[in-house]
Structures are given as C-alpha cells and as structure tokens.
Design a protein around this motif. Structure first.
Motif, PDB file in Angstrom:
ATOM      1  N   PHE A  45       5.718  -6.169 -38.028  1.00 50.93           N
ATOM      2  CA  PHE A  45       5.086  -6.988 -36.985  1.00 50.93           C
ATOM      3  C   PHE A  45       5.936  -7.811 -36.743  1.00 50.93           C
ATOM      4  O   PHE A  45       6.721  -8.695 -37.609  1.00 50.93           O
ATOM      5  CB  PHE A  45       3.835  -7.677 -37.362  1.00 50.93           C
ATOM      6  N   GLN A  48       3.349 -11.004 -31.070  1.00 52.40           N
ATOM      7  CA  GLN A  48       2.345 -10.480 -30.115  1.00 52.40           C
ATOM      8  C   GLN A  48       2.100 -11.736 -29.113  1.00 52.40           C
ATOM      9  O   GLN A  48       2.037 -12.762 -29.449  1.00 52.40           O
ATOM     10  CB  GLN A  48       0.789 -10.388 -30.986  1.00 52.40           C
ATOM     11  N   ARG A  55       0.686 -15.443 -29.851  1.00 53.04           N
ATOM     12  CA  ARG A  55      -0.344 -15.306 -30.541  1.00 53.04           C
ATOM     13  C   ARG A  55      -0.069 -14.740 -32.126  1.00 53.04           C
ATOM     14  O   ARG A  55      -1.156 -15.171 -32.961  1.00 53.04           O
ATOM     15  CB  ARG A  55      -1.462 -14.193 -30.089  1.00 53.04           C
ATOM     16  N   GLY A  56       1.153 -14.448 -32.422  1.00 57.08           N
ATOM     17  CA  GLY A  56       1.551 -14.345 -33.726  1.00 57.08           C
ATOM     18  C   GLY A  56       2.960 -13.924 -33.867  1.00 57.08           C
ATOM     19  O   GLY A  56       3.651 -13.548 -32.775  1.00 57.08           O
ATOM     20  N   SER A  94      -2.565  -3.856 -26.014  1.00 61.93           N
ATOM     21  CA  SER A  94      -4.107  -3.765 -26.256  1.00 61.93           C
ATOM     22  C   SER A  94      -4.783  -4.416 -25.210  1.00 61.93           C
ATOM     23  O   SER A  94      -4.176  -5.357 -24.374  1.00 61.93           O
ATOM     24  CB  SER A  94      -4.562  -4.146 -27.519  1.00 61.93           C
ATOM     25  N   VAL A  96      -7.224  -6.707 -25.365  1.00 60.94           N
ATOM     26  CA  VAL A  96      -7.599  -8.051 -25.776  1.00 60.94           C
ATOM     27  C   VAL A  96      -6.767  -8.111 -27.028  1.00 60.94           C
ATOM     28  O   VAL A  96      -6.425  -7.275 -27.739  1.00 60.94           O
ATOM     29  CB  VAL A  96      -8.966  -8.402 -25.628  1.00 60.94           C
ATOM     30  N   VAL A  97      -7.066  -9.260 -27.698  1.00 57.26           N
ATOM     31  CA  VAL A  97      -6.730  -9.498 -29.162  1.00 57.26           C
ATOM     32  C   VAL A  97      -8.084  -9.294 -29.921  1.00 57.26           C
ATOM     33  O   VAL A  97      -9.166  -9.417 -29.334  1.00 57.26           O
ATOM     34  CB  VAL A  97      -5.968 -10.863 -29.343  1.00 57.26           C
ATOM     35  N   GLY A  98      -7.832  -9.204 -31.209  1.00 52.97           N
ATOM     36  CA  GLY A  98      -9.064  -8.957 -32.146  1.00 52.97           C
ATOM     37  C   GLY A  98      -8.984  -7.727 -32.931  1.00 52.97           C
ATOM     38  O   GLY A  98      -7.867  -6.932 -32.576  1.00 52.97           O
ATOM     39  N   ASN A  99     -10.024  -7.113 -33.417  1.00 47.99           N
ATOM     40  CA  ASN A  99      -9.966  -5.932 -33.860  1.00 47.99           C
ATOM     41  C   ASN A  99     -10.085  -4.797 -32.957  1.00 47.99           C
ATOM     42  O   ASN A  99     -11.167  -4.395 -32.411  1.00 47.99           O
ATOM     43  CB  ASN A  99     -11.084  -5.961 -35.096  1.00 47.99           C
ATOM     44  N   GLU A 100      -8.888  -4.543 -32.325  1.00 47.64           N
ATOM     45  CA  GLU A 100      -8.713  -3.406 -31.318  1.00 47.64           C
ATOM     46  C   GLU A 100      -7.596  -2.424 -31.494  1.00 47.64           C
ATOM     47  O   GLU A 100      -6.564  -3.010 -31.970  1.00 47.64           O
ATOM     48  CB  GLU A 100      -8.710  -4.099 -29.797  1.00 47.64           C
ATOM     49  N   LYS A 101      -7.594  -1.240 -31.369  1.00 49.29           N
ATOM     50  CA  LYS A 101      -6.452  -0.307 -31.731  1.00 49.29           C
ATOM     51  C   LYS A 101      -5.233  -0.684 -30.695  1.00 49.29           C
ATOM     52  O   LYS A 101      -5.418  -1.155 -29.509  1.00 49.29           O
ATOM     53  CB  LYS A 101      -6.999   0.964 -31.248  1.00 49.29           C
ATOM     54  N   LEU A 102      -4.229  -0.611 -31.284  1.00 48.06           N
ATOM     55  CA  LEU A 102      -3.050  -0.747 -30.300  1.00 48.06           C
ATOM     56  C   LEU A 102      -2.611   0.798 -29.749  1.00 48.06           C
ATOM     57  O   LEU A 102      -2.631   1.793 -30.595  1.00 48.06           O
ATOM     58  CB  LEU A 102      -2.009  -1.376 -31.044  1.00 48.06           C
ATOM     59  N   PHE A 103      -1.858   0.640 -28.617  1.00 50.14           N
ATOM     60  CA  PHE A 103      -1.427   1.835 -27.935  1.00 50.14           C
ATOM     61  C   PHE A 103       0.240   1.670 -28.007  1.00 50.14           C
ATOM     62  O   PHE A 103       0.710   0.536 -27.541  1.00 50.14           O
ATOM     63  CB  PHE A 103      -1.856   2.364 -26.572  1.00 50.14           C
ATOM     64  N   PHE A 104       0.914   2.444 -28.706  1.00 55.17           N
ATOM     65  CA  PHE A 104       2.518   2.336 -28.703  1.00 55.17           C
ATOM     66  C   PHE A 104       3.199   3.229 -27.788  1.00 55.17           C
ATOM     67  O   PHE A 104       2.768   4.238 -27.238  1.00 55.17           O
ATOM     68  CB  PHE A 104       2.712   2.863 -30.216  1.00 55.17           C
TER      69      PHE A 104
END
Lengths: 113, 114
Positions: A45, A48, A55-56, A94, A96-104
C-alpha cells in the motif's frame, strides 16, 4: 462499464528522473488507492484518497506523492527515481472507504535504469 | 513486518480435485479478509471475502474459512479447473481505520494440471 484504467502500461526511466502515473476509477467510485508490487511480493500500500482527501499513507519516502482530482481520477508522482522503484504500480478503486473490496487496474510497469 | 503470510509458495493440483490455500495474519485488528487472483500482465481480480463476524463464506466453487482464534484463513477451490491456474493473494484490512488499506501476503502460485 469500463474498469479501472491506468496509463501508461509500461514506462522506462533513468535514475534521478521524475514519473507521473495516471488512474481513472470505475464510474461511481470515489476512492482511489495506489499499490506497489515488486517481483515475488504482494502489493504494498502506498496511498488512498477518498473525495480528494488523503485517507492513508503507507511506509514510502516523501519522493512519492499523489493527488485525486474532482472527477475522482488520480495521479501518482515519484521524484528522484531509484533503481529500487522498478515495480508494477497498481491503482484500485472502491465506492467508499471501509471494509469493501477493491477493484484493480492492470497496472503500470515501471523500469528504472 | 509481514502482517499477512502465505506459506507454500506454489501448489500443483489435478483438474477436478480440491485446491486449498492457507493464510495466516498477525494483526488482531484485521476484521475483513479477501482473496484475489492474478494472471500475468493483469491486475488482481477479487474472488471472495469474509468478515470477521463469520467463519465461512461460499461463492460457487470458492469457499473461504476463517479461524479467528488461530488468526488463520483458507481458500478452498472445488473442483479445480485449468483456468484457475494463477497467483492467489490473501489480503486483510481494518475497517475502523478510516480507509480500506489492504495488507497482502506474498501470494501462492497455483497450477491446475488437466
């Protein structure tokens, strides 16, 4: 619908140069993340962004910077390139942020000579 | 510090048999876990995920099991198909951090033999 698109697909630079990588997220996705993948390792990482705010930030030197634009696309900038920056740079989006899958996206292969 | 670990870098399995991939994590704050598949020259593709409130999630041929006390998860692929030959990455995140930053393992190369 188009997936995450990255440009360029391949890039060759020399040490000390600067590089800008670009990413367009999936339509409707407001968050973009950047990852670095070196050969034989998992993606690491870097940054983000969500709604244009950082955010990170991962454990990368200040030579790495990024930003997100009002249309949610993003740029990753790397200054004073080193040989060790040679890697595949992946962008992910993605909703939103939080526990959600990322699409690369398919990534930008950067070679530093 | 590798917070997500995948041992046994490569796995060969006969078509039709089960593929089992294992993953261990060290950070007890992780509460969401994902598996990605990656073909050469492509980005990782999402396969399946599981929240820490569950111990099993199934989607077609793919099942993920989570053992929180052991900080261990596994991915089962049944039956394995030649198109499953790829590198599989385990990833984890902590939803309370205000982002969905993923920590990845190093990956497992899976080869399905026809």
């Amino acid at each position: 619908d188009a997936g995450v698109t990255q440009s360029p697909t391949h890039l060759i630079k020399t040490r000390g140069q600067h590089v800008t990588l670009r990413c367009s997220p999936i339509s409707g996705h407001k968050s973009v993340s950047w990852y670095q993948q070196v050969l034989g390792q998992g993606p690491q990482f870097i940054f983000q962004y969500y709604e244009k705010e950082e955010r990170g930030r991962g454990n990368f030197p200040d030579r790495f910077s990024a930003r997100q634009f009002p249309n949610y696309s993003s740029e990753l900038n790397v200054n004073a390139l080193l040989l060790g920056d040679s890697a595949l740079y992946l962008c992910a989006s993605s909703r939103v942020v939080g526990n959600e899958k990322l699409f690369f996206g398919s990534g930008t292969q950067l070679s530093v000579l | 510090d590798q917070q997500v670990k995948q041992n046994s870098p490569s796995l060969s399995v006969q078509e039709g048999r089960i593929s089992i991939l294992n993953c261990d994590y060290t950070n007890s704050m992780f509460d969401y876990f994902l598996w990605y598949k990656k073909y050469p020259a492509e980005g990782p593709t999402f396969l399946i995920s599981i929240s820490s409130i569950k111990d099993k999630n199934e989607d077609g041929r793919f099942t993920v099991f989570l053992n929180k006390s052991a900080k261990h998860l596994s991915l089962h692929i049944v039956p394995s198909q030649p198109g499953d030959s790829a590198v599989y990455f385990c990833a984890a995140s902590f939803g309370g951090g205000g982002n969905n930053r993923l920590a990845f393992g190093k990956g497992n190369q899976v080869v399905v033999i026809p």
